[in-house]
Design an enzyme around this catalytic site. Sequence first.
Site, PDB file in Angstrom:
ATOM      1  N   HIS A 219      26.784  65.156  72.925  1.00  0.00           N
ATOM      2  CA  HIS A 219      26.577  66.435  72.870  1.00  0.00           C
ATOM      3  C   HIS A 219      26.911  67.484  72.854  1.00  0.00           C
ATOM      4  O   HIS A 219      28.804  67.384  73.526  1.00  0.00           O
ATOM      5  CB  HIS A 219      25.215  66.779  74.172  1.00  0.00           C
ATOM      6  CG  HIS A 219      23.658  66.637  73.849  1.00  0.00           C
ATOM      7  ND1 HIS A 219      22.469  66.460  74.152  1.00  0.00           N
ATOM      8  CD2 HIS A 219      23.345  64.958  72.932  1.00  0.00           C
ATOM      9  CE1 HIS A 219      21.948  65.798  74.157  1.00  0.00           C
ATOM     10  NE2 HIS A 219      22.052  65.211  72.952  1.00  0.00           N
TER      11      HIS A 219
ATOM     12  N   GLU B 114      27.752  70.444  74.158  1.00  0.00           N
ATOM     13  CA  GLU B 114      28.038  70.637  75.609  1.00  0.00           C
ATOM     14  C   GLU B 114      29.220  69.555  76.106  1.00  0.00           C
ATOM     15  O   GLU B 114      30.166  69.821  76.834  1.00  0.00           O
ATOM     16  CB  GLU B 114      26.877  70.733  76.538  1.00  0.00           C
ATOM     17  CG  GLU B 114      25.976  71.861  76.206  1.00  0.00           C
ATOM     18  CD  GLU B 114      24.977  71.056  75.450  1.00  0.00           C
ATOM     19  OE1 GLU B 114      25.187  70.040  74.209  1.00  0.00           O
ATOM     20  OE2 GLU B 114      23.664  71.668  75.802  1.00  0.00           O
TER      21      GLU B 114
ATOM     22  N   CYS C 269      20.489  69.365  77.881  1.00  0.00           N
ATOM     23  CA  CYS C 269      19.335  68.806  77.802  1.00  0.00           C
ATOM     24  C   CYS C 269      19.527  68.225  79.426  1.00  0.00           C
ATOM     25  O   CYS C 269      20.561  68.856  79.599  1.00  0.00           O
ATOM     26  CB  CYS C 269      19.300  67.439  77.353  1.00  0.00           C
ATOM     27  SG  CYS C 269      20.790  66.316  77.412  1.00  0.00           S
TER      28      CYS C 269
ATOM     29  N   CYS D 154      22.972  66.795  79.985  1.00  0.00           N
ATOM     30  CA  CYS D 154      24.154  68.117  79.565  1.00  0.00           C
ATOM     31  C   CYS D 154      23.941  68.900  81.018  1.00  0.00           C
ATOM     32  O   CYS D 154      25.005  69.688  81.601  1.00  0.00           O
ATOM     33  CB  CYS D 154      23.941  68.774  78.543  1.00  0.00           C
ATOM     34  SG  CYS D 154      24.301  67.911  77.385  1.00  0.00           S
TER      35      CYS D 154
END
Length: 205
Positions: free
Chosen positions: A120, A122, A146, A149
């Site tokens: 992801h 992040e 999410c 993260c």
Amino acid sequence: MADNPQQTPAPTKDNGARKDFMEPEDYFMAAAVLSARRSRDPSTQVGACIVNQDKKVVGVGYNKMPNGCEDHMPWSRSKGEDAAAAVYANGGDLTVATAAKVAATAAETKLDTKYIYVCHAELNAILNKNSADLKGCSIYVTLFPCNECAKLIIQAGMKEVIYLSDKYNTSPETQAAKLMFKQAKIPFRKFLPKETEVVLQLQSV
Ligand SMILES: Nc1ccn([C@H]2C[C@H](O)[C@@H](COP(=O)(O)O)O2)c(=O)n1
């Protein structure tokens, strides 16, 4: 002014400085949006920009496959959807498409979709950091983090989350993330731009 040295002196006259410069927050979110453009994800490109307490960018990232895996991992959202799309593309009828989807979904393993592999935005922004730690930093993200993260953001000691889209707000991942942020007392807010559009000229100006 001399009476109170703590007070910032008001400018006495217009010094000719440009007035239409980009606001810091617009710049940080724009950096996240631009980073997202690097993503190869065919459905959702996500970008993140981490900013420290001195308003310096200390990390950016976007959703991508792990290094060395870019050319090998699937970008499908679901095997069933891909099967149905393939049938449609071949002029197939809905019944066949539906049957293909049901059959494929039943047989689906997570190994055929992107979700199990993709890093992801992040995570990548955190790993790309150019500072010793991220304590007290803010993270600007184009999509609400999410749950996984959120854990990273919390454990890194970041102080706030600023997001652009919350399109998966009903998903358990987003709901869990919000629950954890609330428990950890990390505020999150939707980004409100001063400028709604940034045009970039990549030829010489
Ligand atoms: N906060 C987030 C949420 C999702 N991502 C990535 C993971 C996928 O590459 C994509 C979502 O795909 P979709 O389900 O919309 O097809 O976004 C992320 O980097 N950060």
